[in-house]
Enzyme design. Structure first.
Site: not given
Lengths: 478, 363
Positions: A329-331
């Site tokens: 989700w972060h990247g």
């Protein structure tokens, strides 16, 4: 526009006045806040605002049809379940398109290249809309809560639009649930009792962390991670610690400002950070770090996967998968997946070790020593994992670790001030809550003229200690 | 606390902070060029100065070693340099538009630098503005990896040649870089922040007017002259600004690069690196292209999301192009990396232009 800028200050003054003047007028106030939020978001790109509007309309529509598909007593039906799944998939497709298409396309192409198959995947060259991960997760929480019959009353479209677009949390959280926000739209706060002191303290603290601390840490982090080979093992070690401080100061600083800004408008957001670097375990770390994301992952990923309702191995699988997806989700980079995987593995490992120790009893060390060791281990695991979070590639992360065991290189950035700042920031995690609360109380007792002077001088000092120019918030890229 | 009082506190606090920080705000607004913001900032700075409200901030800046006082202009710096070297006062043709004037000093030749070896590397200064920085942070390790260069990284965000009152690069070179570091090679990239009006003695020169060109060309030429070593043993590699993309919100870099190239051709100690030939897509009309093939034939993204600053791959790509360019002037046969990595370097088929086209702005 970024929070610590003159543009935002002017924007906020207008919004503050409009907010309190229009609050008695239910519809007008909502339109005003919606307009201000869309203006705020359009400041980056009006195209992003169109996407946001589309997300608002689409998810509100899904919320209505899901609710209408529930049974007469509000129980879930097959139709409501399918509609809920469709809503989640639609949101994830949008997120996937903007955020992950090129990542997966390039990864697949590279892997096929490795085995001699040359495939040119079409590239889309889309720009990642700021905050898309945040408002998409909020939208998903809304439709799922309705689908689970936990949220019995779909919001009116205008209310939902205000909820999803509210500028204070739009671009980097906290991830606020509809149930936490909706009632505040109808609850008219008394303009005679604005929680100003708490808000000022939050905003000032956030400014200081973001503008001064985070930027200062970047002076060692950026060069070391750009070129680990030119730095000594001592400097690389302190750069790793510095990054842990930088990302905490940057993100929690932004969140503090967001919470303080919302508070000045009479809206209260949930807490998002609670001294995460004082944690004695990774499990505790995730109860203190990005708390709104943690509970989102728990409620909308871990529990639907089965949670701990099964065998031990099943629980471990769910834990690991949740952290893996949380990392992604972060990247759009495998380094974030590795970061998530590390946390997942350690969470599983902690459960295993906890069980093992429980069967064996105390190990004979004083409790304080045990706690100190637990803290040191947890902190270093978190810092170790952050290296993957910060590095542009797996190779870059390995280069950083490799330098920890090499000789030569510069140590010029490891100054007394740098070490002291890092240690003080770690120490600040152990300051009892009553102290900042006490400062807030004392501030509130000051005469308004004194408050003006303190705040004005404080802003000047922050600006003076900070760098020239404001770097974007790290979490904006998510 | 009542909302009305909160508003008053916030407004007054912001006003107090604005007055206390007036000098810094003015400096930043000047860096962004002329306009309403700068006028407002100047007005606030005048008020702050009148009531001495800028003194606390100046004290903090001074304690932190940041420059607060007036700086020297490039003409004064050049005069000092020439006086210390005992050279004639008109060692450059700066200030001329037509490009036909040459240096009037005795016959100038390309600087002669020794062939570097790992035991005796050349000092290479690299940097400039933030675009130069995005490139130089990769040039630093790449240059070092050859064993032939001792790199010095030095860049400053938001700077250029247009706003010396914000950051004075000529003074930095004259007082810091050259006397203290004495680099053998200077690899400089400026220009991305220079797409703006200039101010000379309080008068605004609108960009791309004849007066603007005369002034900007003069600044470029004089900086090149400042960089020259008295023994003519320093090579300047002036790297053109890469083609900016649509998200960058800047333009006219082809014009600015033309000025750089033209001034470089008049000075044998300066060699212009034609960035657009490497990064501008298929010629002859080089334009912004996000992805370029490296030497291994794979197409890679060269830019960051703002389509101006270079991504890691783009910076590595341009860095190897720079090494190649230097190698055409200096013997780099002792390099530890005789063949640049094919996944980073540009294809060997790329040829820099010997002459840049004159742009419409200049006609």
């Amino acid at each position: 526009m970024l929070f610590p800028t003159i543009d935002f200050a002017i924007f906020f003054l207008v919004v503050f006045v409009g907010n309190w003047l229009l609050r008695p007028y239910r519809i007008a106030w909502r339109w005003f806040i919606l307009g201000a939020s869309l203006f705020f978001y359009s400041y980056w790109s009006w195209r992003y605002a169109l996407l946001l509007v589309a997300s608002i309309v689409g998810n509100w529509f899904f919320g209505r049809v899901i609710h209408d598909a529930l049974g007469p007593d509000g129980e879930r039906t097959d139709r409501s379940r399918w509609l809920m799944r469709a809503a989640v998939v639609a949101n994830l497709l949008v997120l996937g398109y903007f955020k992950y298409y090129e990542f997966f396309a390039e990864s697949i192409s590279a892997r096929l290249d490795d085995i001699g198959i040359h495939v040119s995947m079409p590239t889309l060259r889309v720009l990642l809309p700021i905050g898309i991960s945040f408002f998409t997760f909020q939208a998903i929480s809304y439709v799922v809560d309705i689908g689970r019959a936990e949220w019995r009353r779909p919001m009116p479209l205008l209310d939902f639009a205000v909820y999803l677009s509210f500028f204070a949390h739009l671009v980097a959280g906290p991830i606020v649930r509809a149930s936490e926000f909706a009632w505040q739209l109808d609850n008219r706060p008394d303009p005679r009792y604005v929680e100003a002191s708490e808000a000022f303290m939050l905003i000032f603290r956030g400014l200081f962390k973001k503008v001064v601390i985070s930027s200062y840490m970047a002076t060692i982090v950026d060069p070391v991670f750009s070129f680990p080979g030119g730095h000594s093992s001592w400097e690389v070690l302190w750069a790793i610690y510095a990054y842990a401080i930088q990302i905490y100061a940057d993100f929690s600083g932004y969140t503090d400002m967001a919470i303080g800004i919302a508070l000045l408008l009479g809206i209260r957001f949930p807490q998002n950070f609670d001294a995460p670097y004082r944690s004695l375990s990774i499990q505790e770390f995730w109860r203190r770090w990005h708390m709104t994301l943690s509970r989102w992952l728990r409620d909308y990923l871990y529990i639907p996967l089965g949670g701990s309702r099964g065998t031990t191995l099943f629980t471990y699988r769910n834990l690991f998968l949740t952290m893996l997806i949380g990392g992604l989700w972060h990247g759009a980079n495998w380094t974030f997946v590795i970061w998530g995987a590390i946390h997942g593995l350690v969470l599983v490992g902690e459960r295993v070790v906890k069980q093992w120790w429980a069967e064996r009893g105390a190990i004979g060390l004083p409790p304080q020593v045990v706690k100190a060791l637990q803290w040191a281990l947890t902190f270093h695991i978190v810092c170790f994992a952050w290296v993957f979070f910060r590095a542009q590639s797996f190779g870059e992360a390995l280069d950083v670790f490799g330098r920890l065991f090499s000789s030569g290189g510069s140590s010029a950035a490891v100054t007394t001030v740098m070490i002291a700042t890092i240690l003080l920031m770690i120490a600040s995690q152990f300051v009892p809550q009553r102290i900042p609360e006490g400062i807030t109380v004392q501030f509130s007792k000051l005469a308004p003229v004194i408050q003006m002077a303190v705040l004005g001088v404080g802003i000047m000092v922050v600006n003076a200690l900070g760098p020239e120019g404001i770097a974007p918030f790290i979490y904006f890229q998510f | 606390m009542p909302a009305g009082l909160v508003l008053v506190i916030v407004v007054v606090a912001l006003l107090v902070a604005t007055l206390l920080n007036a000098d810094s705000t003015l400096k930043k607004s000047k860096a962004k060029g002329n306009g309403f913001r700068q006028e407002v900032a100047q007005g606030v700075a005048n008020v702050s100065d009148l009531f001495r409200l800028n003194l606390p901030r100046r004290a903090i800046d001074s304690a932190m070693g940041r420059e607060t006082g007036p700086t020297k202009g490039i003409d004064e710096l050049l005069s000092e340099k020439q006086a210390s070297e005992g050279t004639a006062t008109n060692g450059s043709n700066s200030g001329s538009n037509n490009g036909s004037d040459g240096p009037t000093a005795p016959e100038e030749t390309t600087p002669v630098l020794r062939a570097p070896t790992p035991d005796d590397p050349l000092t290479m200064w690299m940097g400039g503005d933030s675009v130069g920085g995005s490139f130089a942070v990769q040039l630093e390790p790449i240059a070092a990896s050859t064993g032939l260069f001792d790199p010095i990284l030095d860049y400053k965000v938001g700077t250029g040649l247009a706003r010396p009152e914000y950051y004075n690069w000529p003074e930095h070179f004259a007082k810091d870089v050259i006397p203290k570091q004495d680099p053998d090679i200077i690899v400089a990239m400026f220009g991305a922040n220079d797409d703006q009006n200039l101010e000379v003695d309080g008068k605004v020169l609108d960009k791309y007017t004849p007066e603007w060109f005369e002034e900007y060309r003069g600044r470029v030429g004089k900086l090149m002259d400042l960089m020259k070593s008295p023994e003519n043993d320093r090579l300047i590699i002036w790297v053109g600004v890469p083609p900016p993309g649509p998200q960058s919100k800047i333009g006219h870099m082809d014009t600015i690069n033309f000025i750089f190239w033209e001034e470089a051709t008049k000075r044998p100690w300066v060699s212009y690196l034609d960035t657009w030939a490497f990064m501008g897509g298929p010629g002859p009309n080089y334009t912004y292209v996000r992805d370029m093939p490296t030497a291994d034939g794979k197409v890679r993204n060269m830019y960051q999301a703002d389509t101006l600053h270079l991504a890691t791959t783009g910076a590595q790509y341009l860095s190897w192009a720079t090494i190649r360019h230097v190698g055409e002037i200096i013997d780099l046969s002792a390099s530890k990396i005789p063949d640049p990595p094919a996944d980073q370097a540009p294809p060997s088929t790329i040829v820099e232009r010997s002459e840049l086209p004159r742009t419409a702005d200049l006609n």
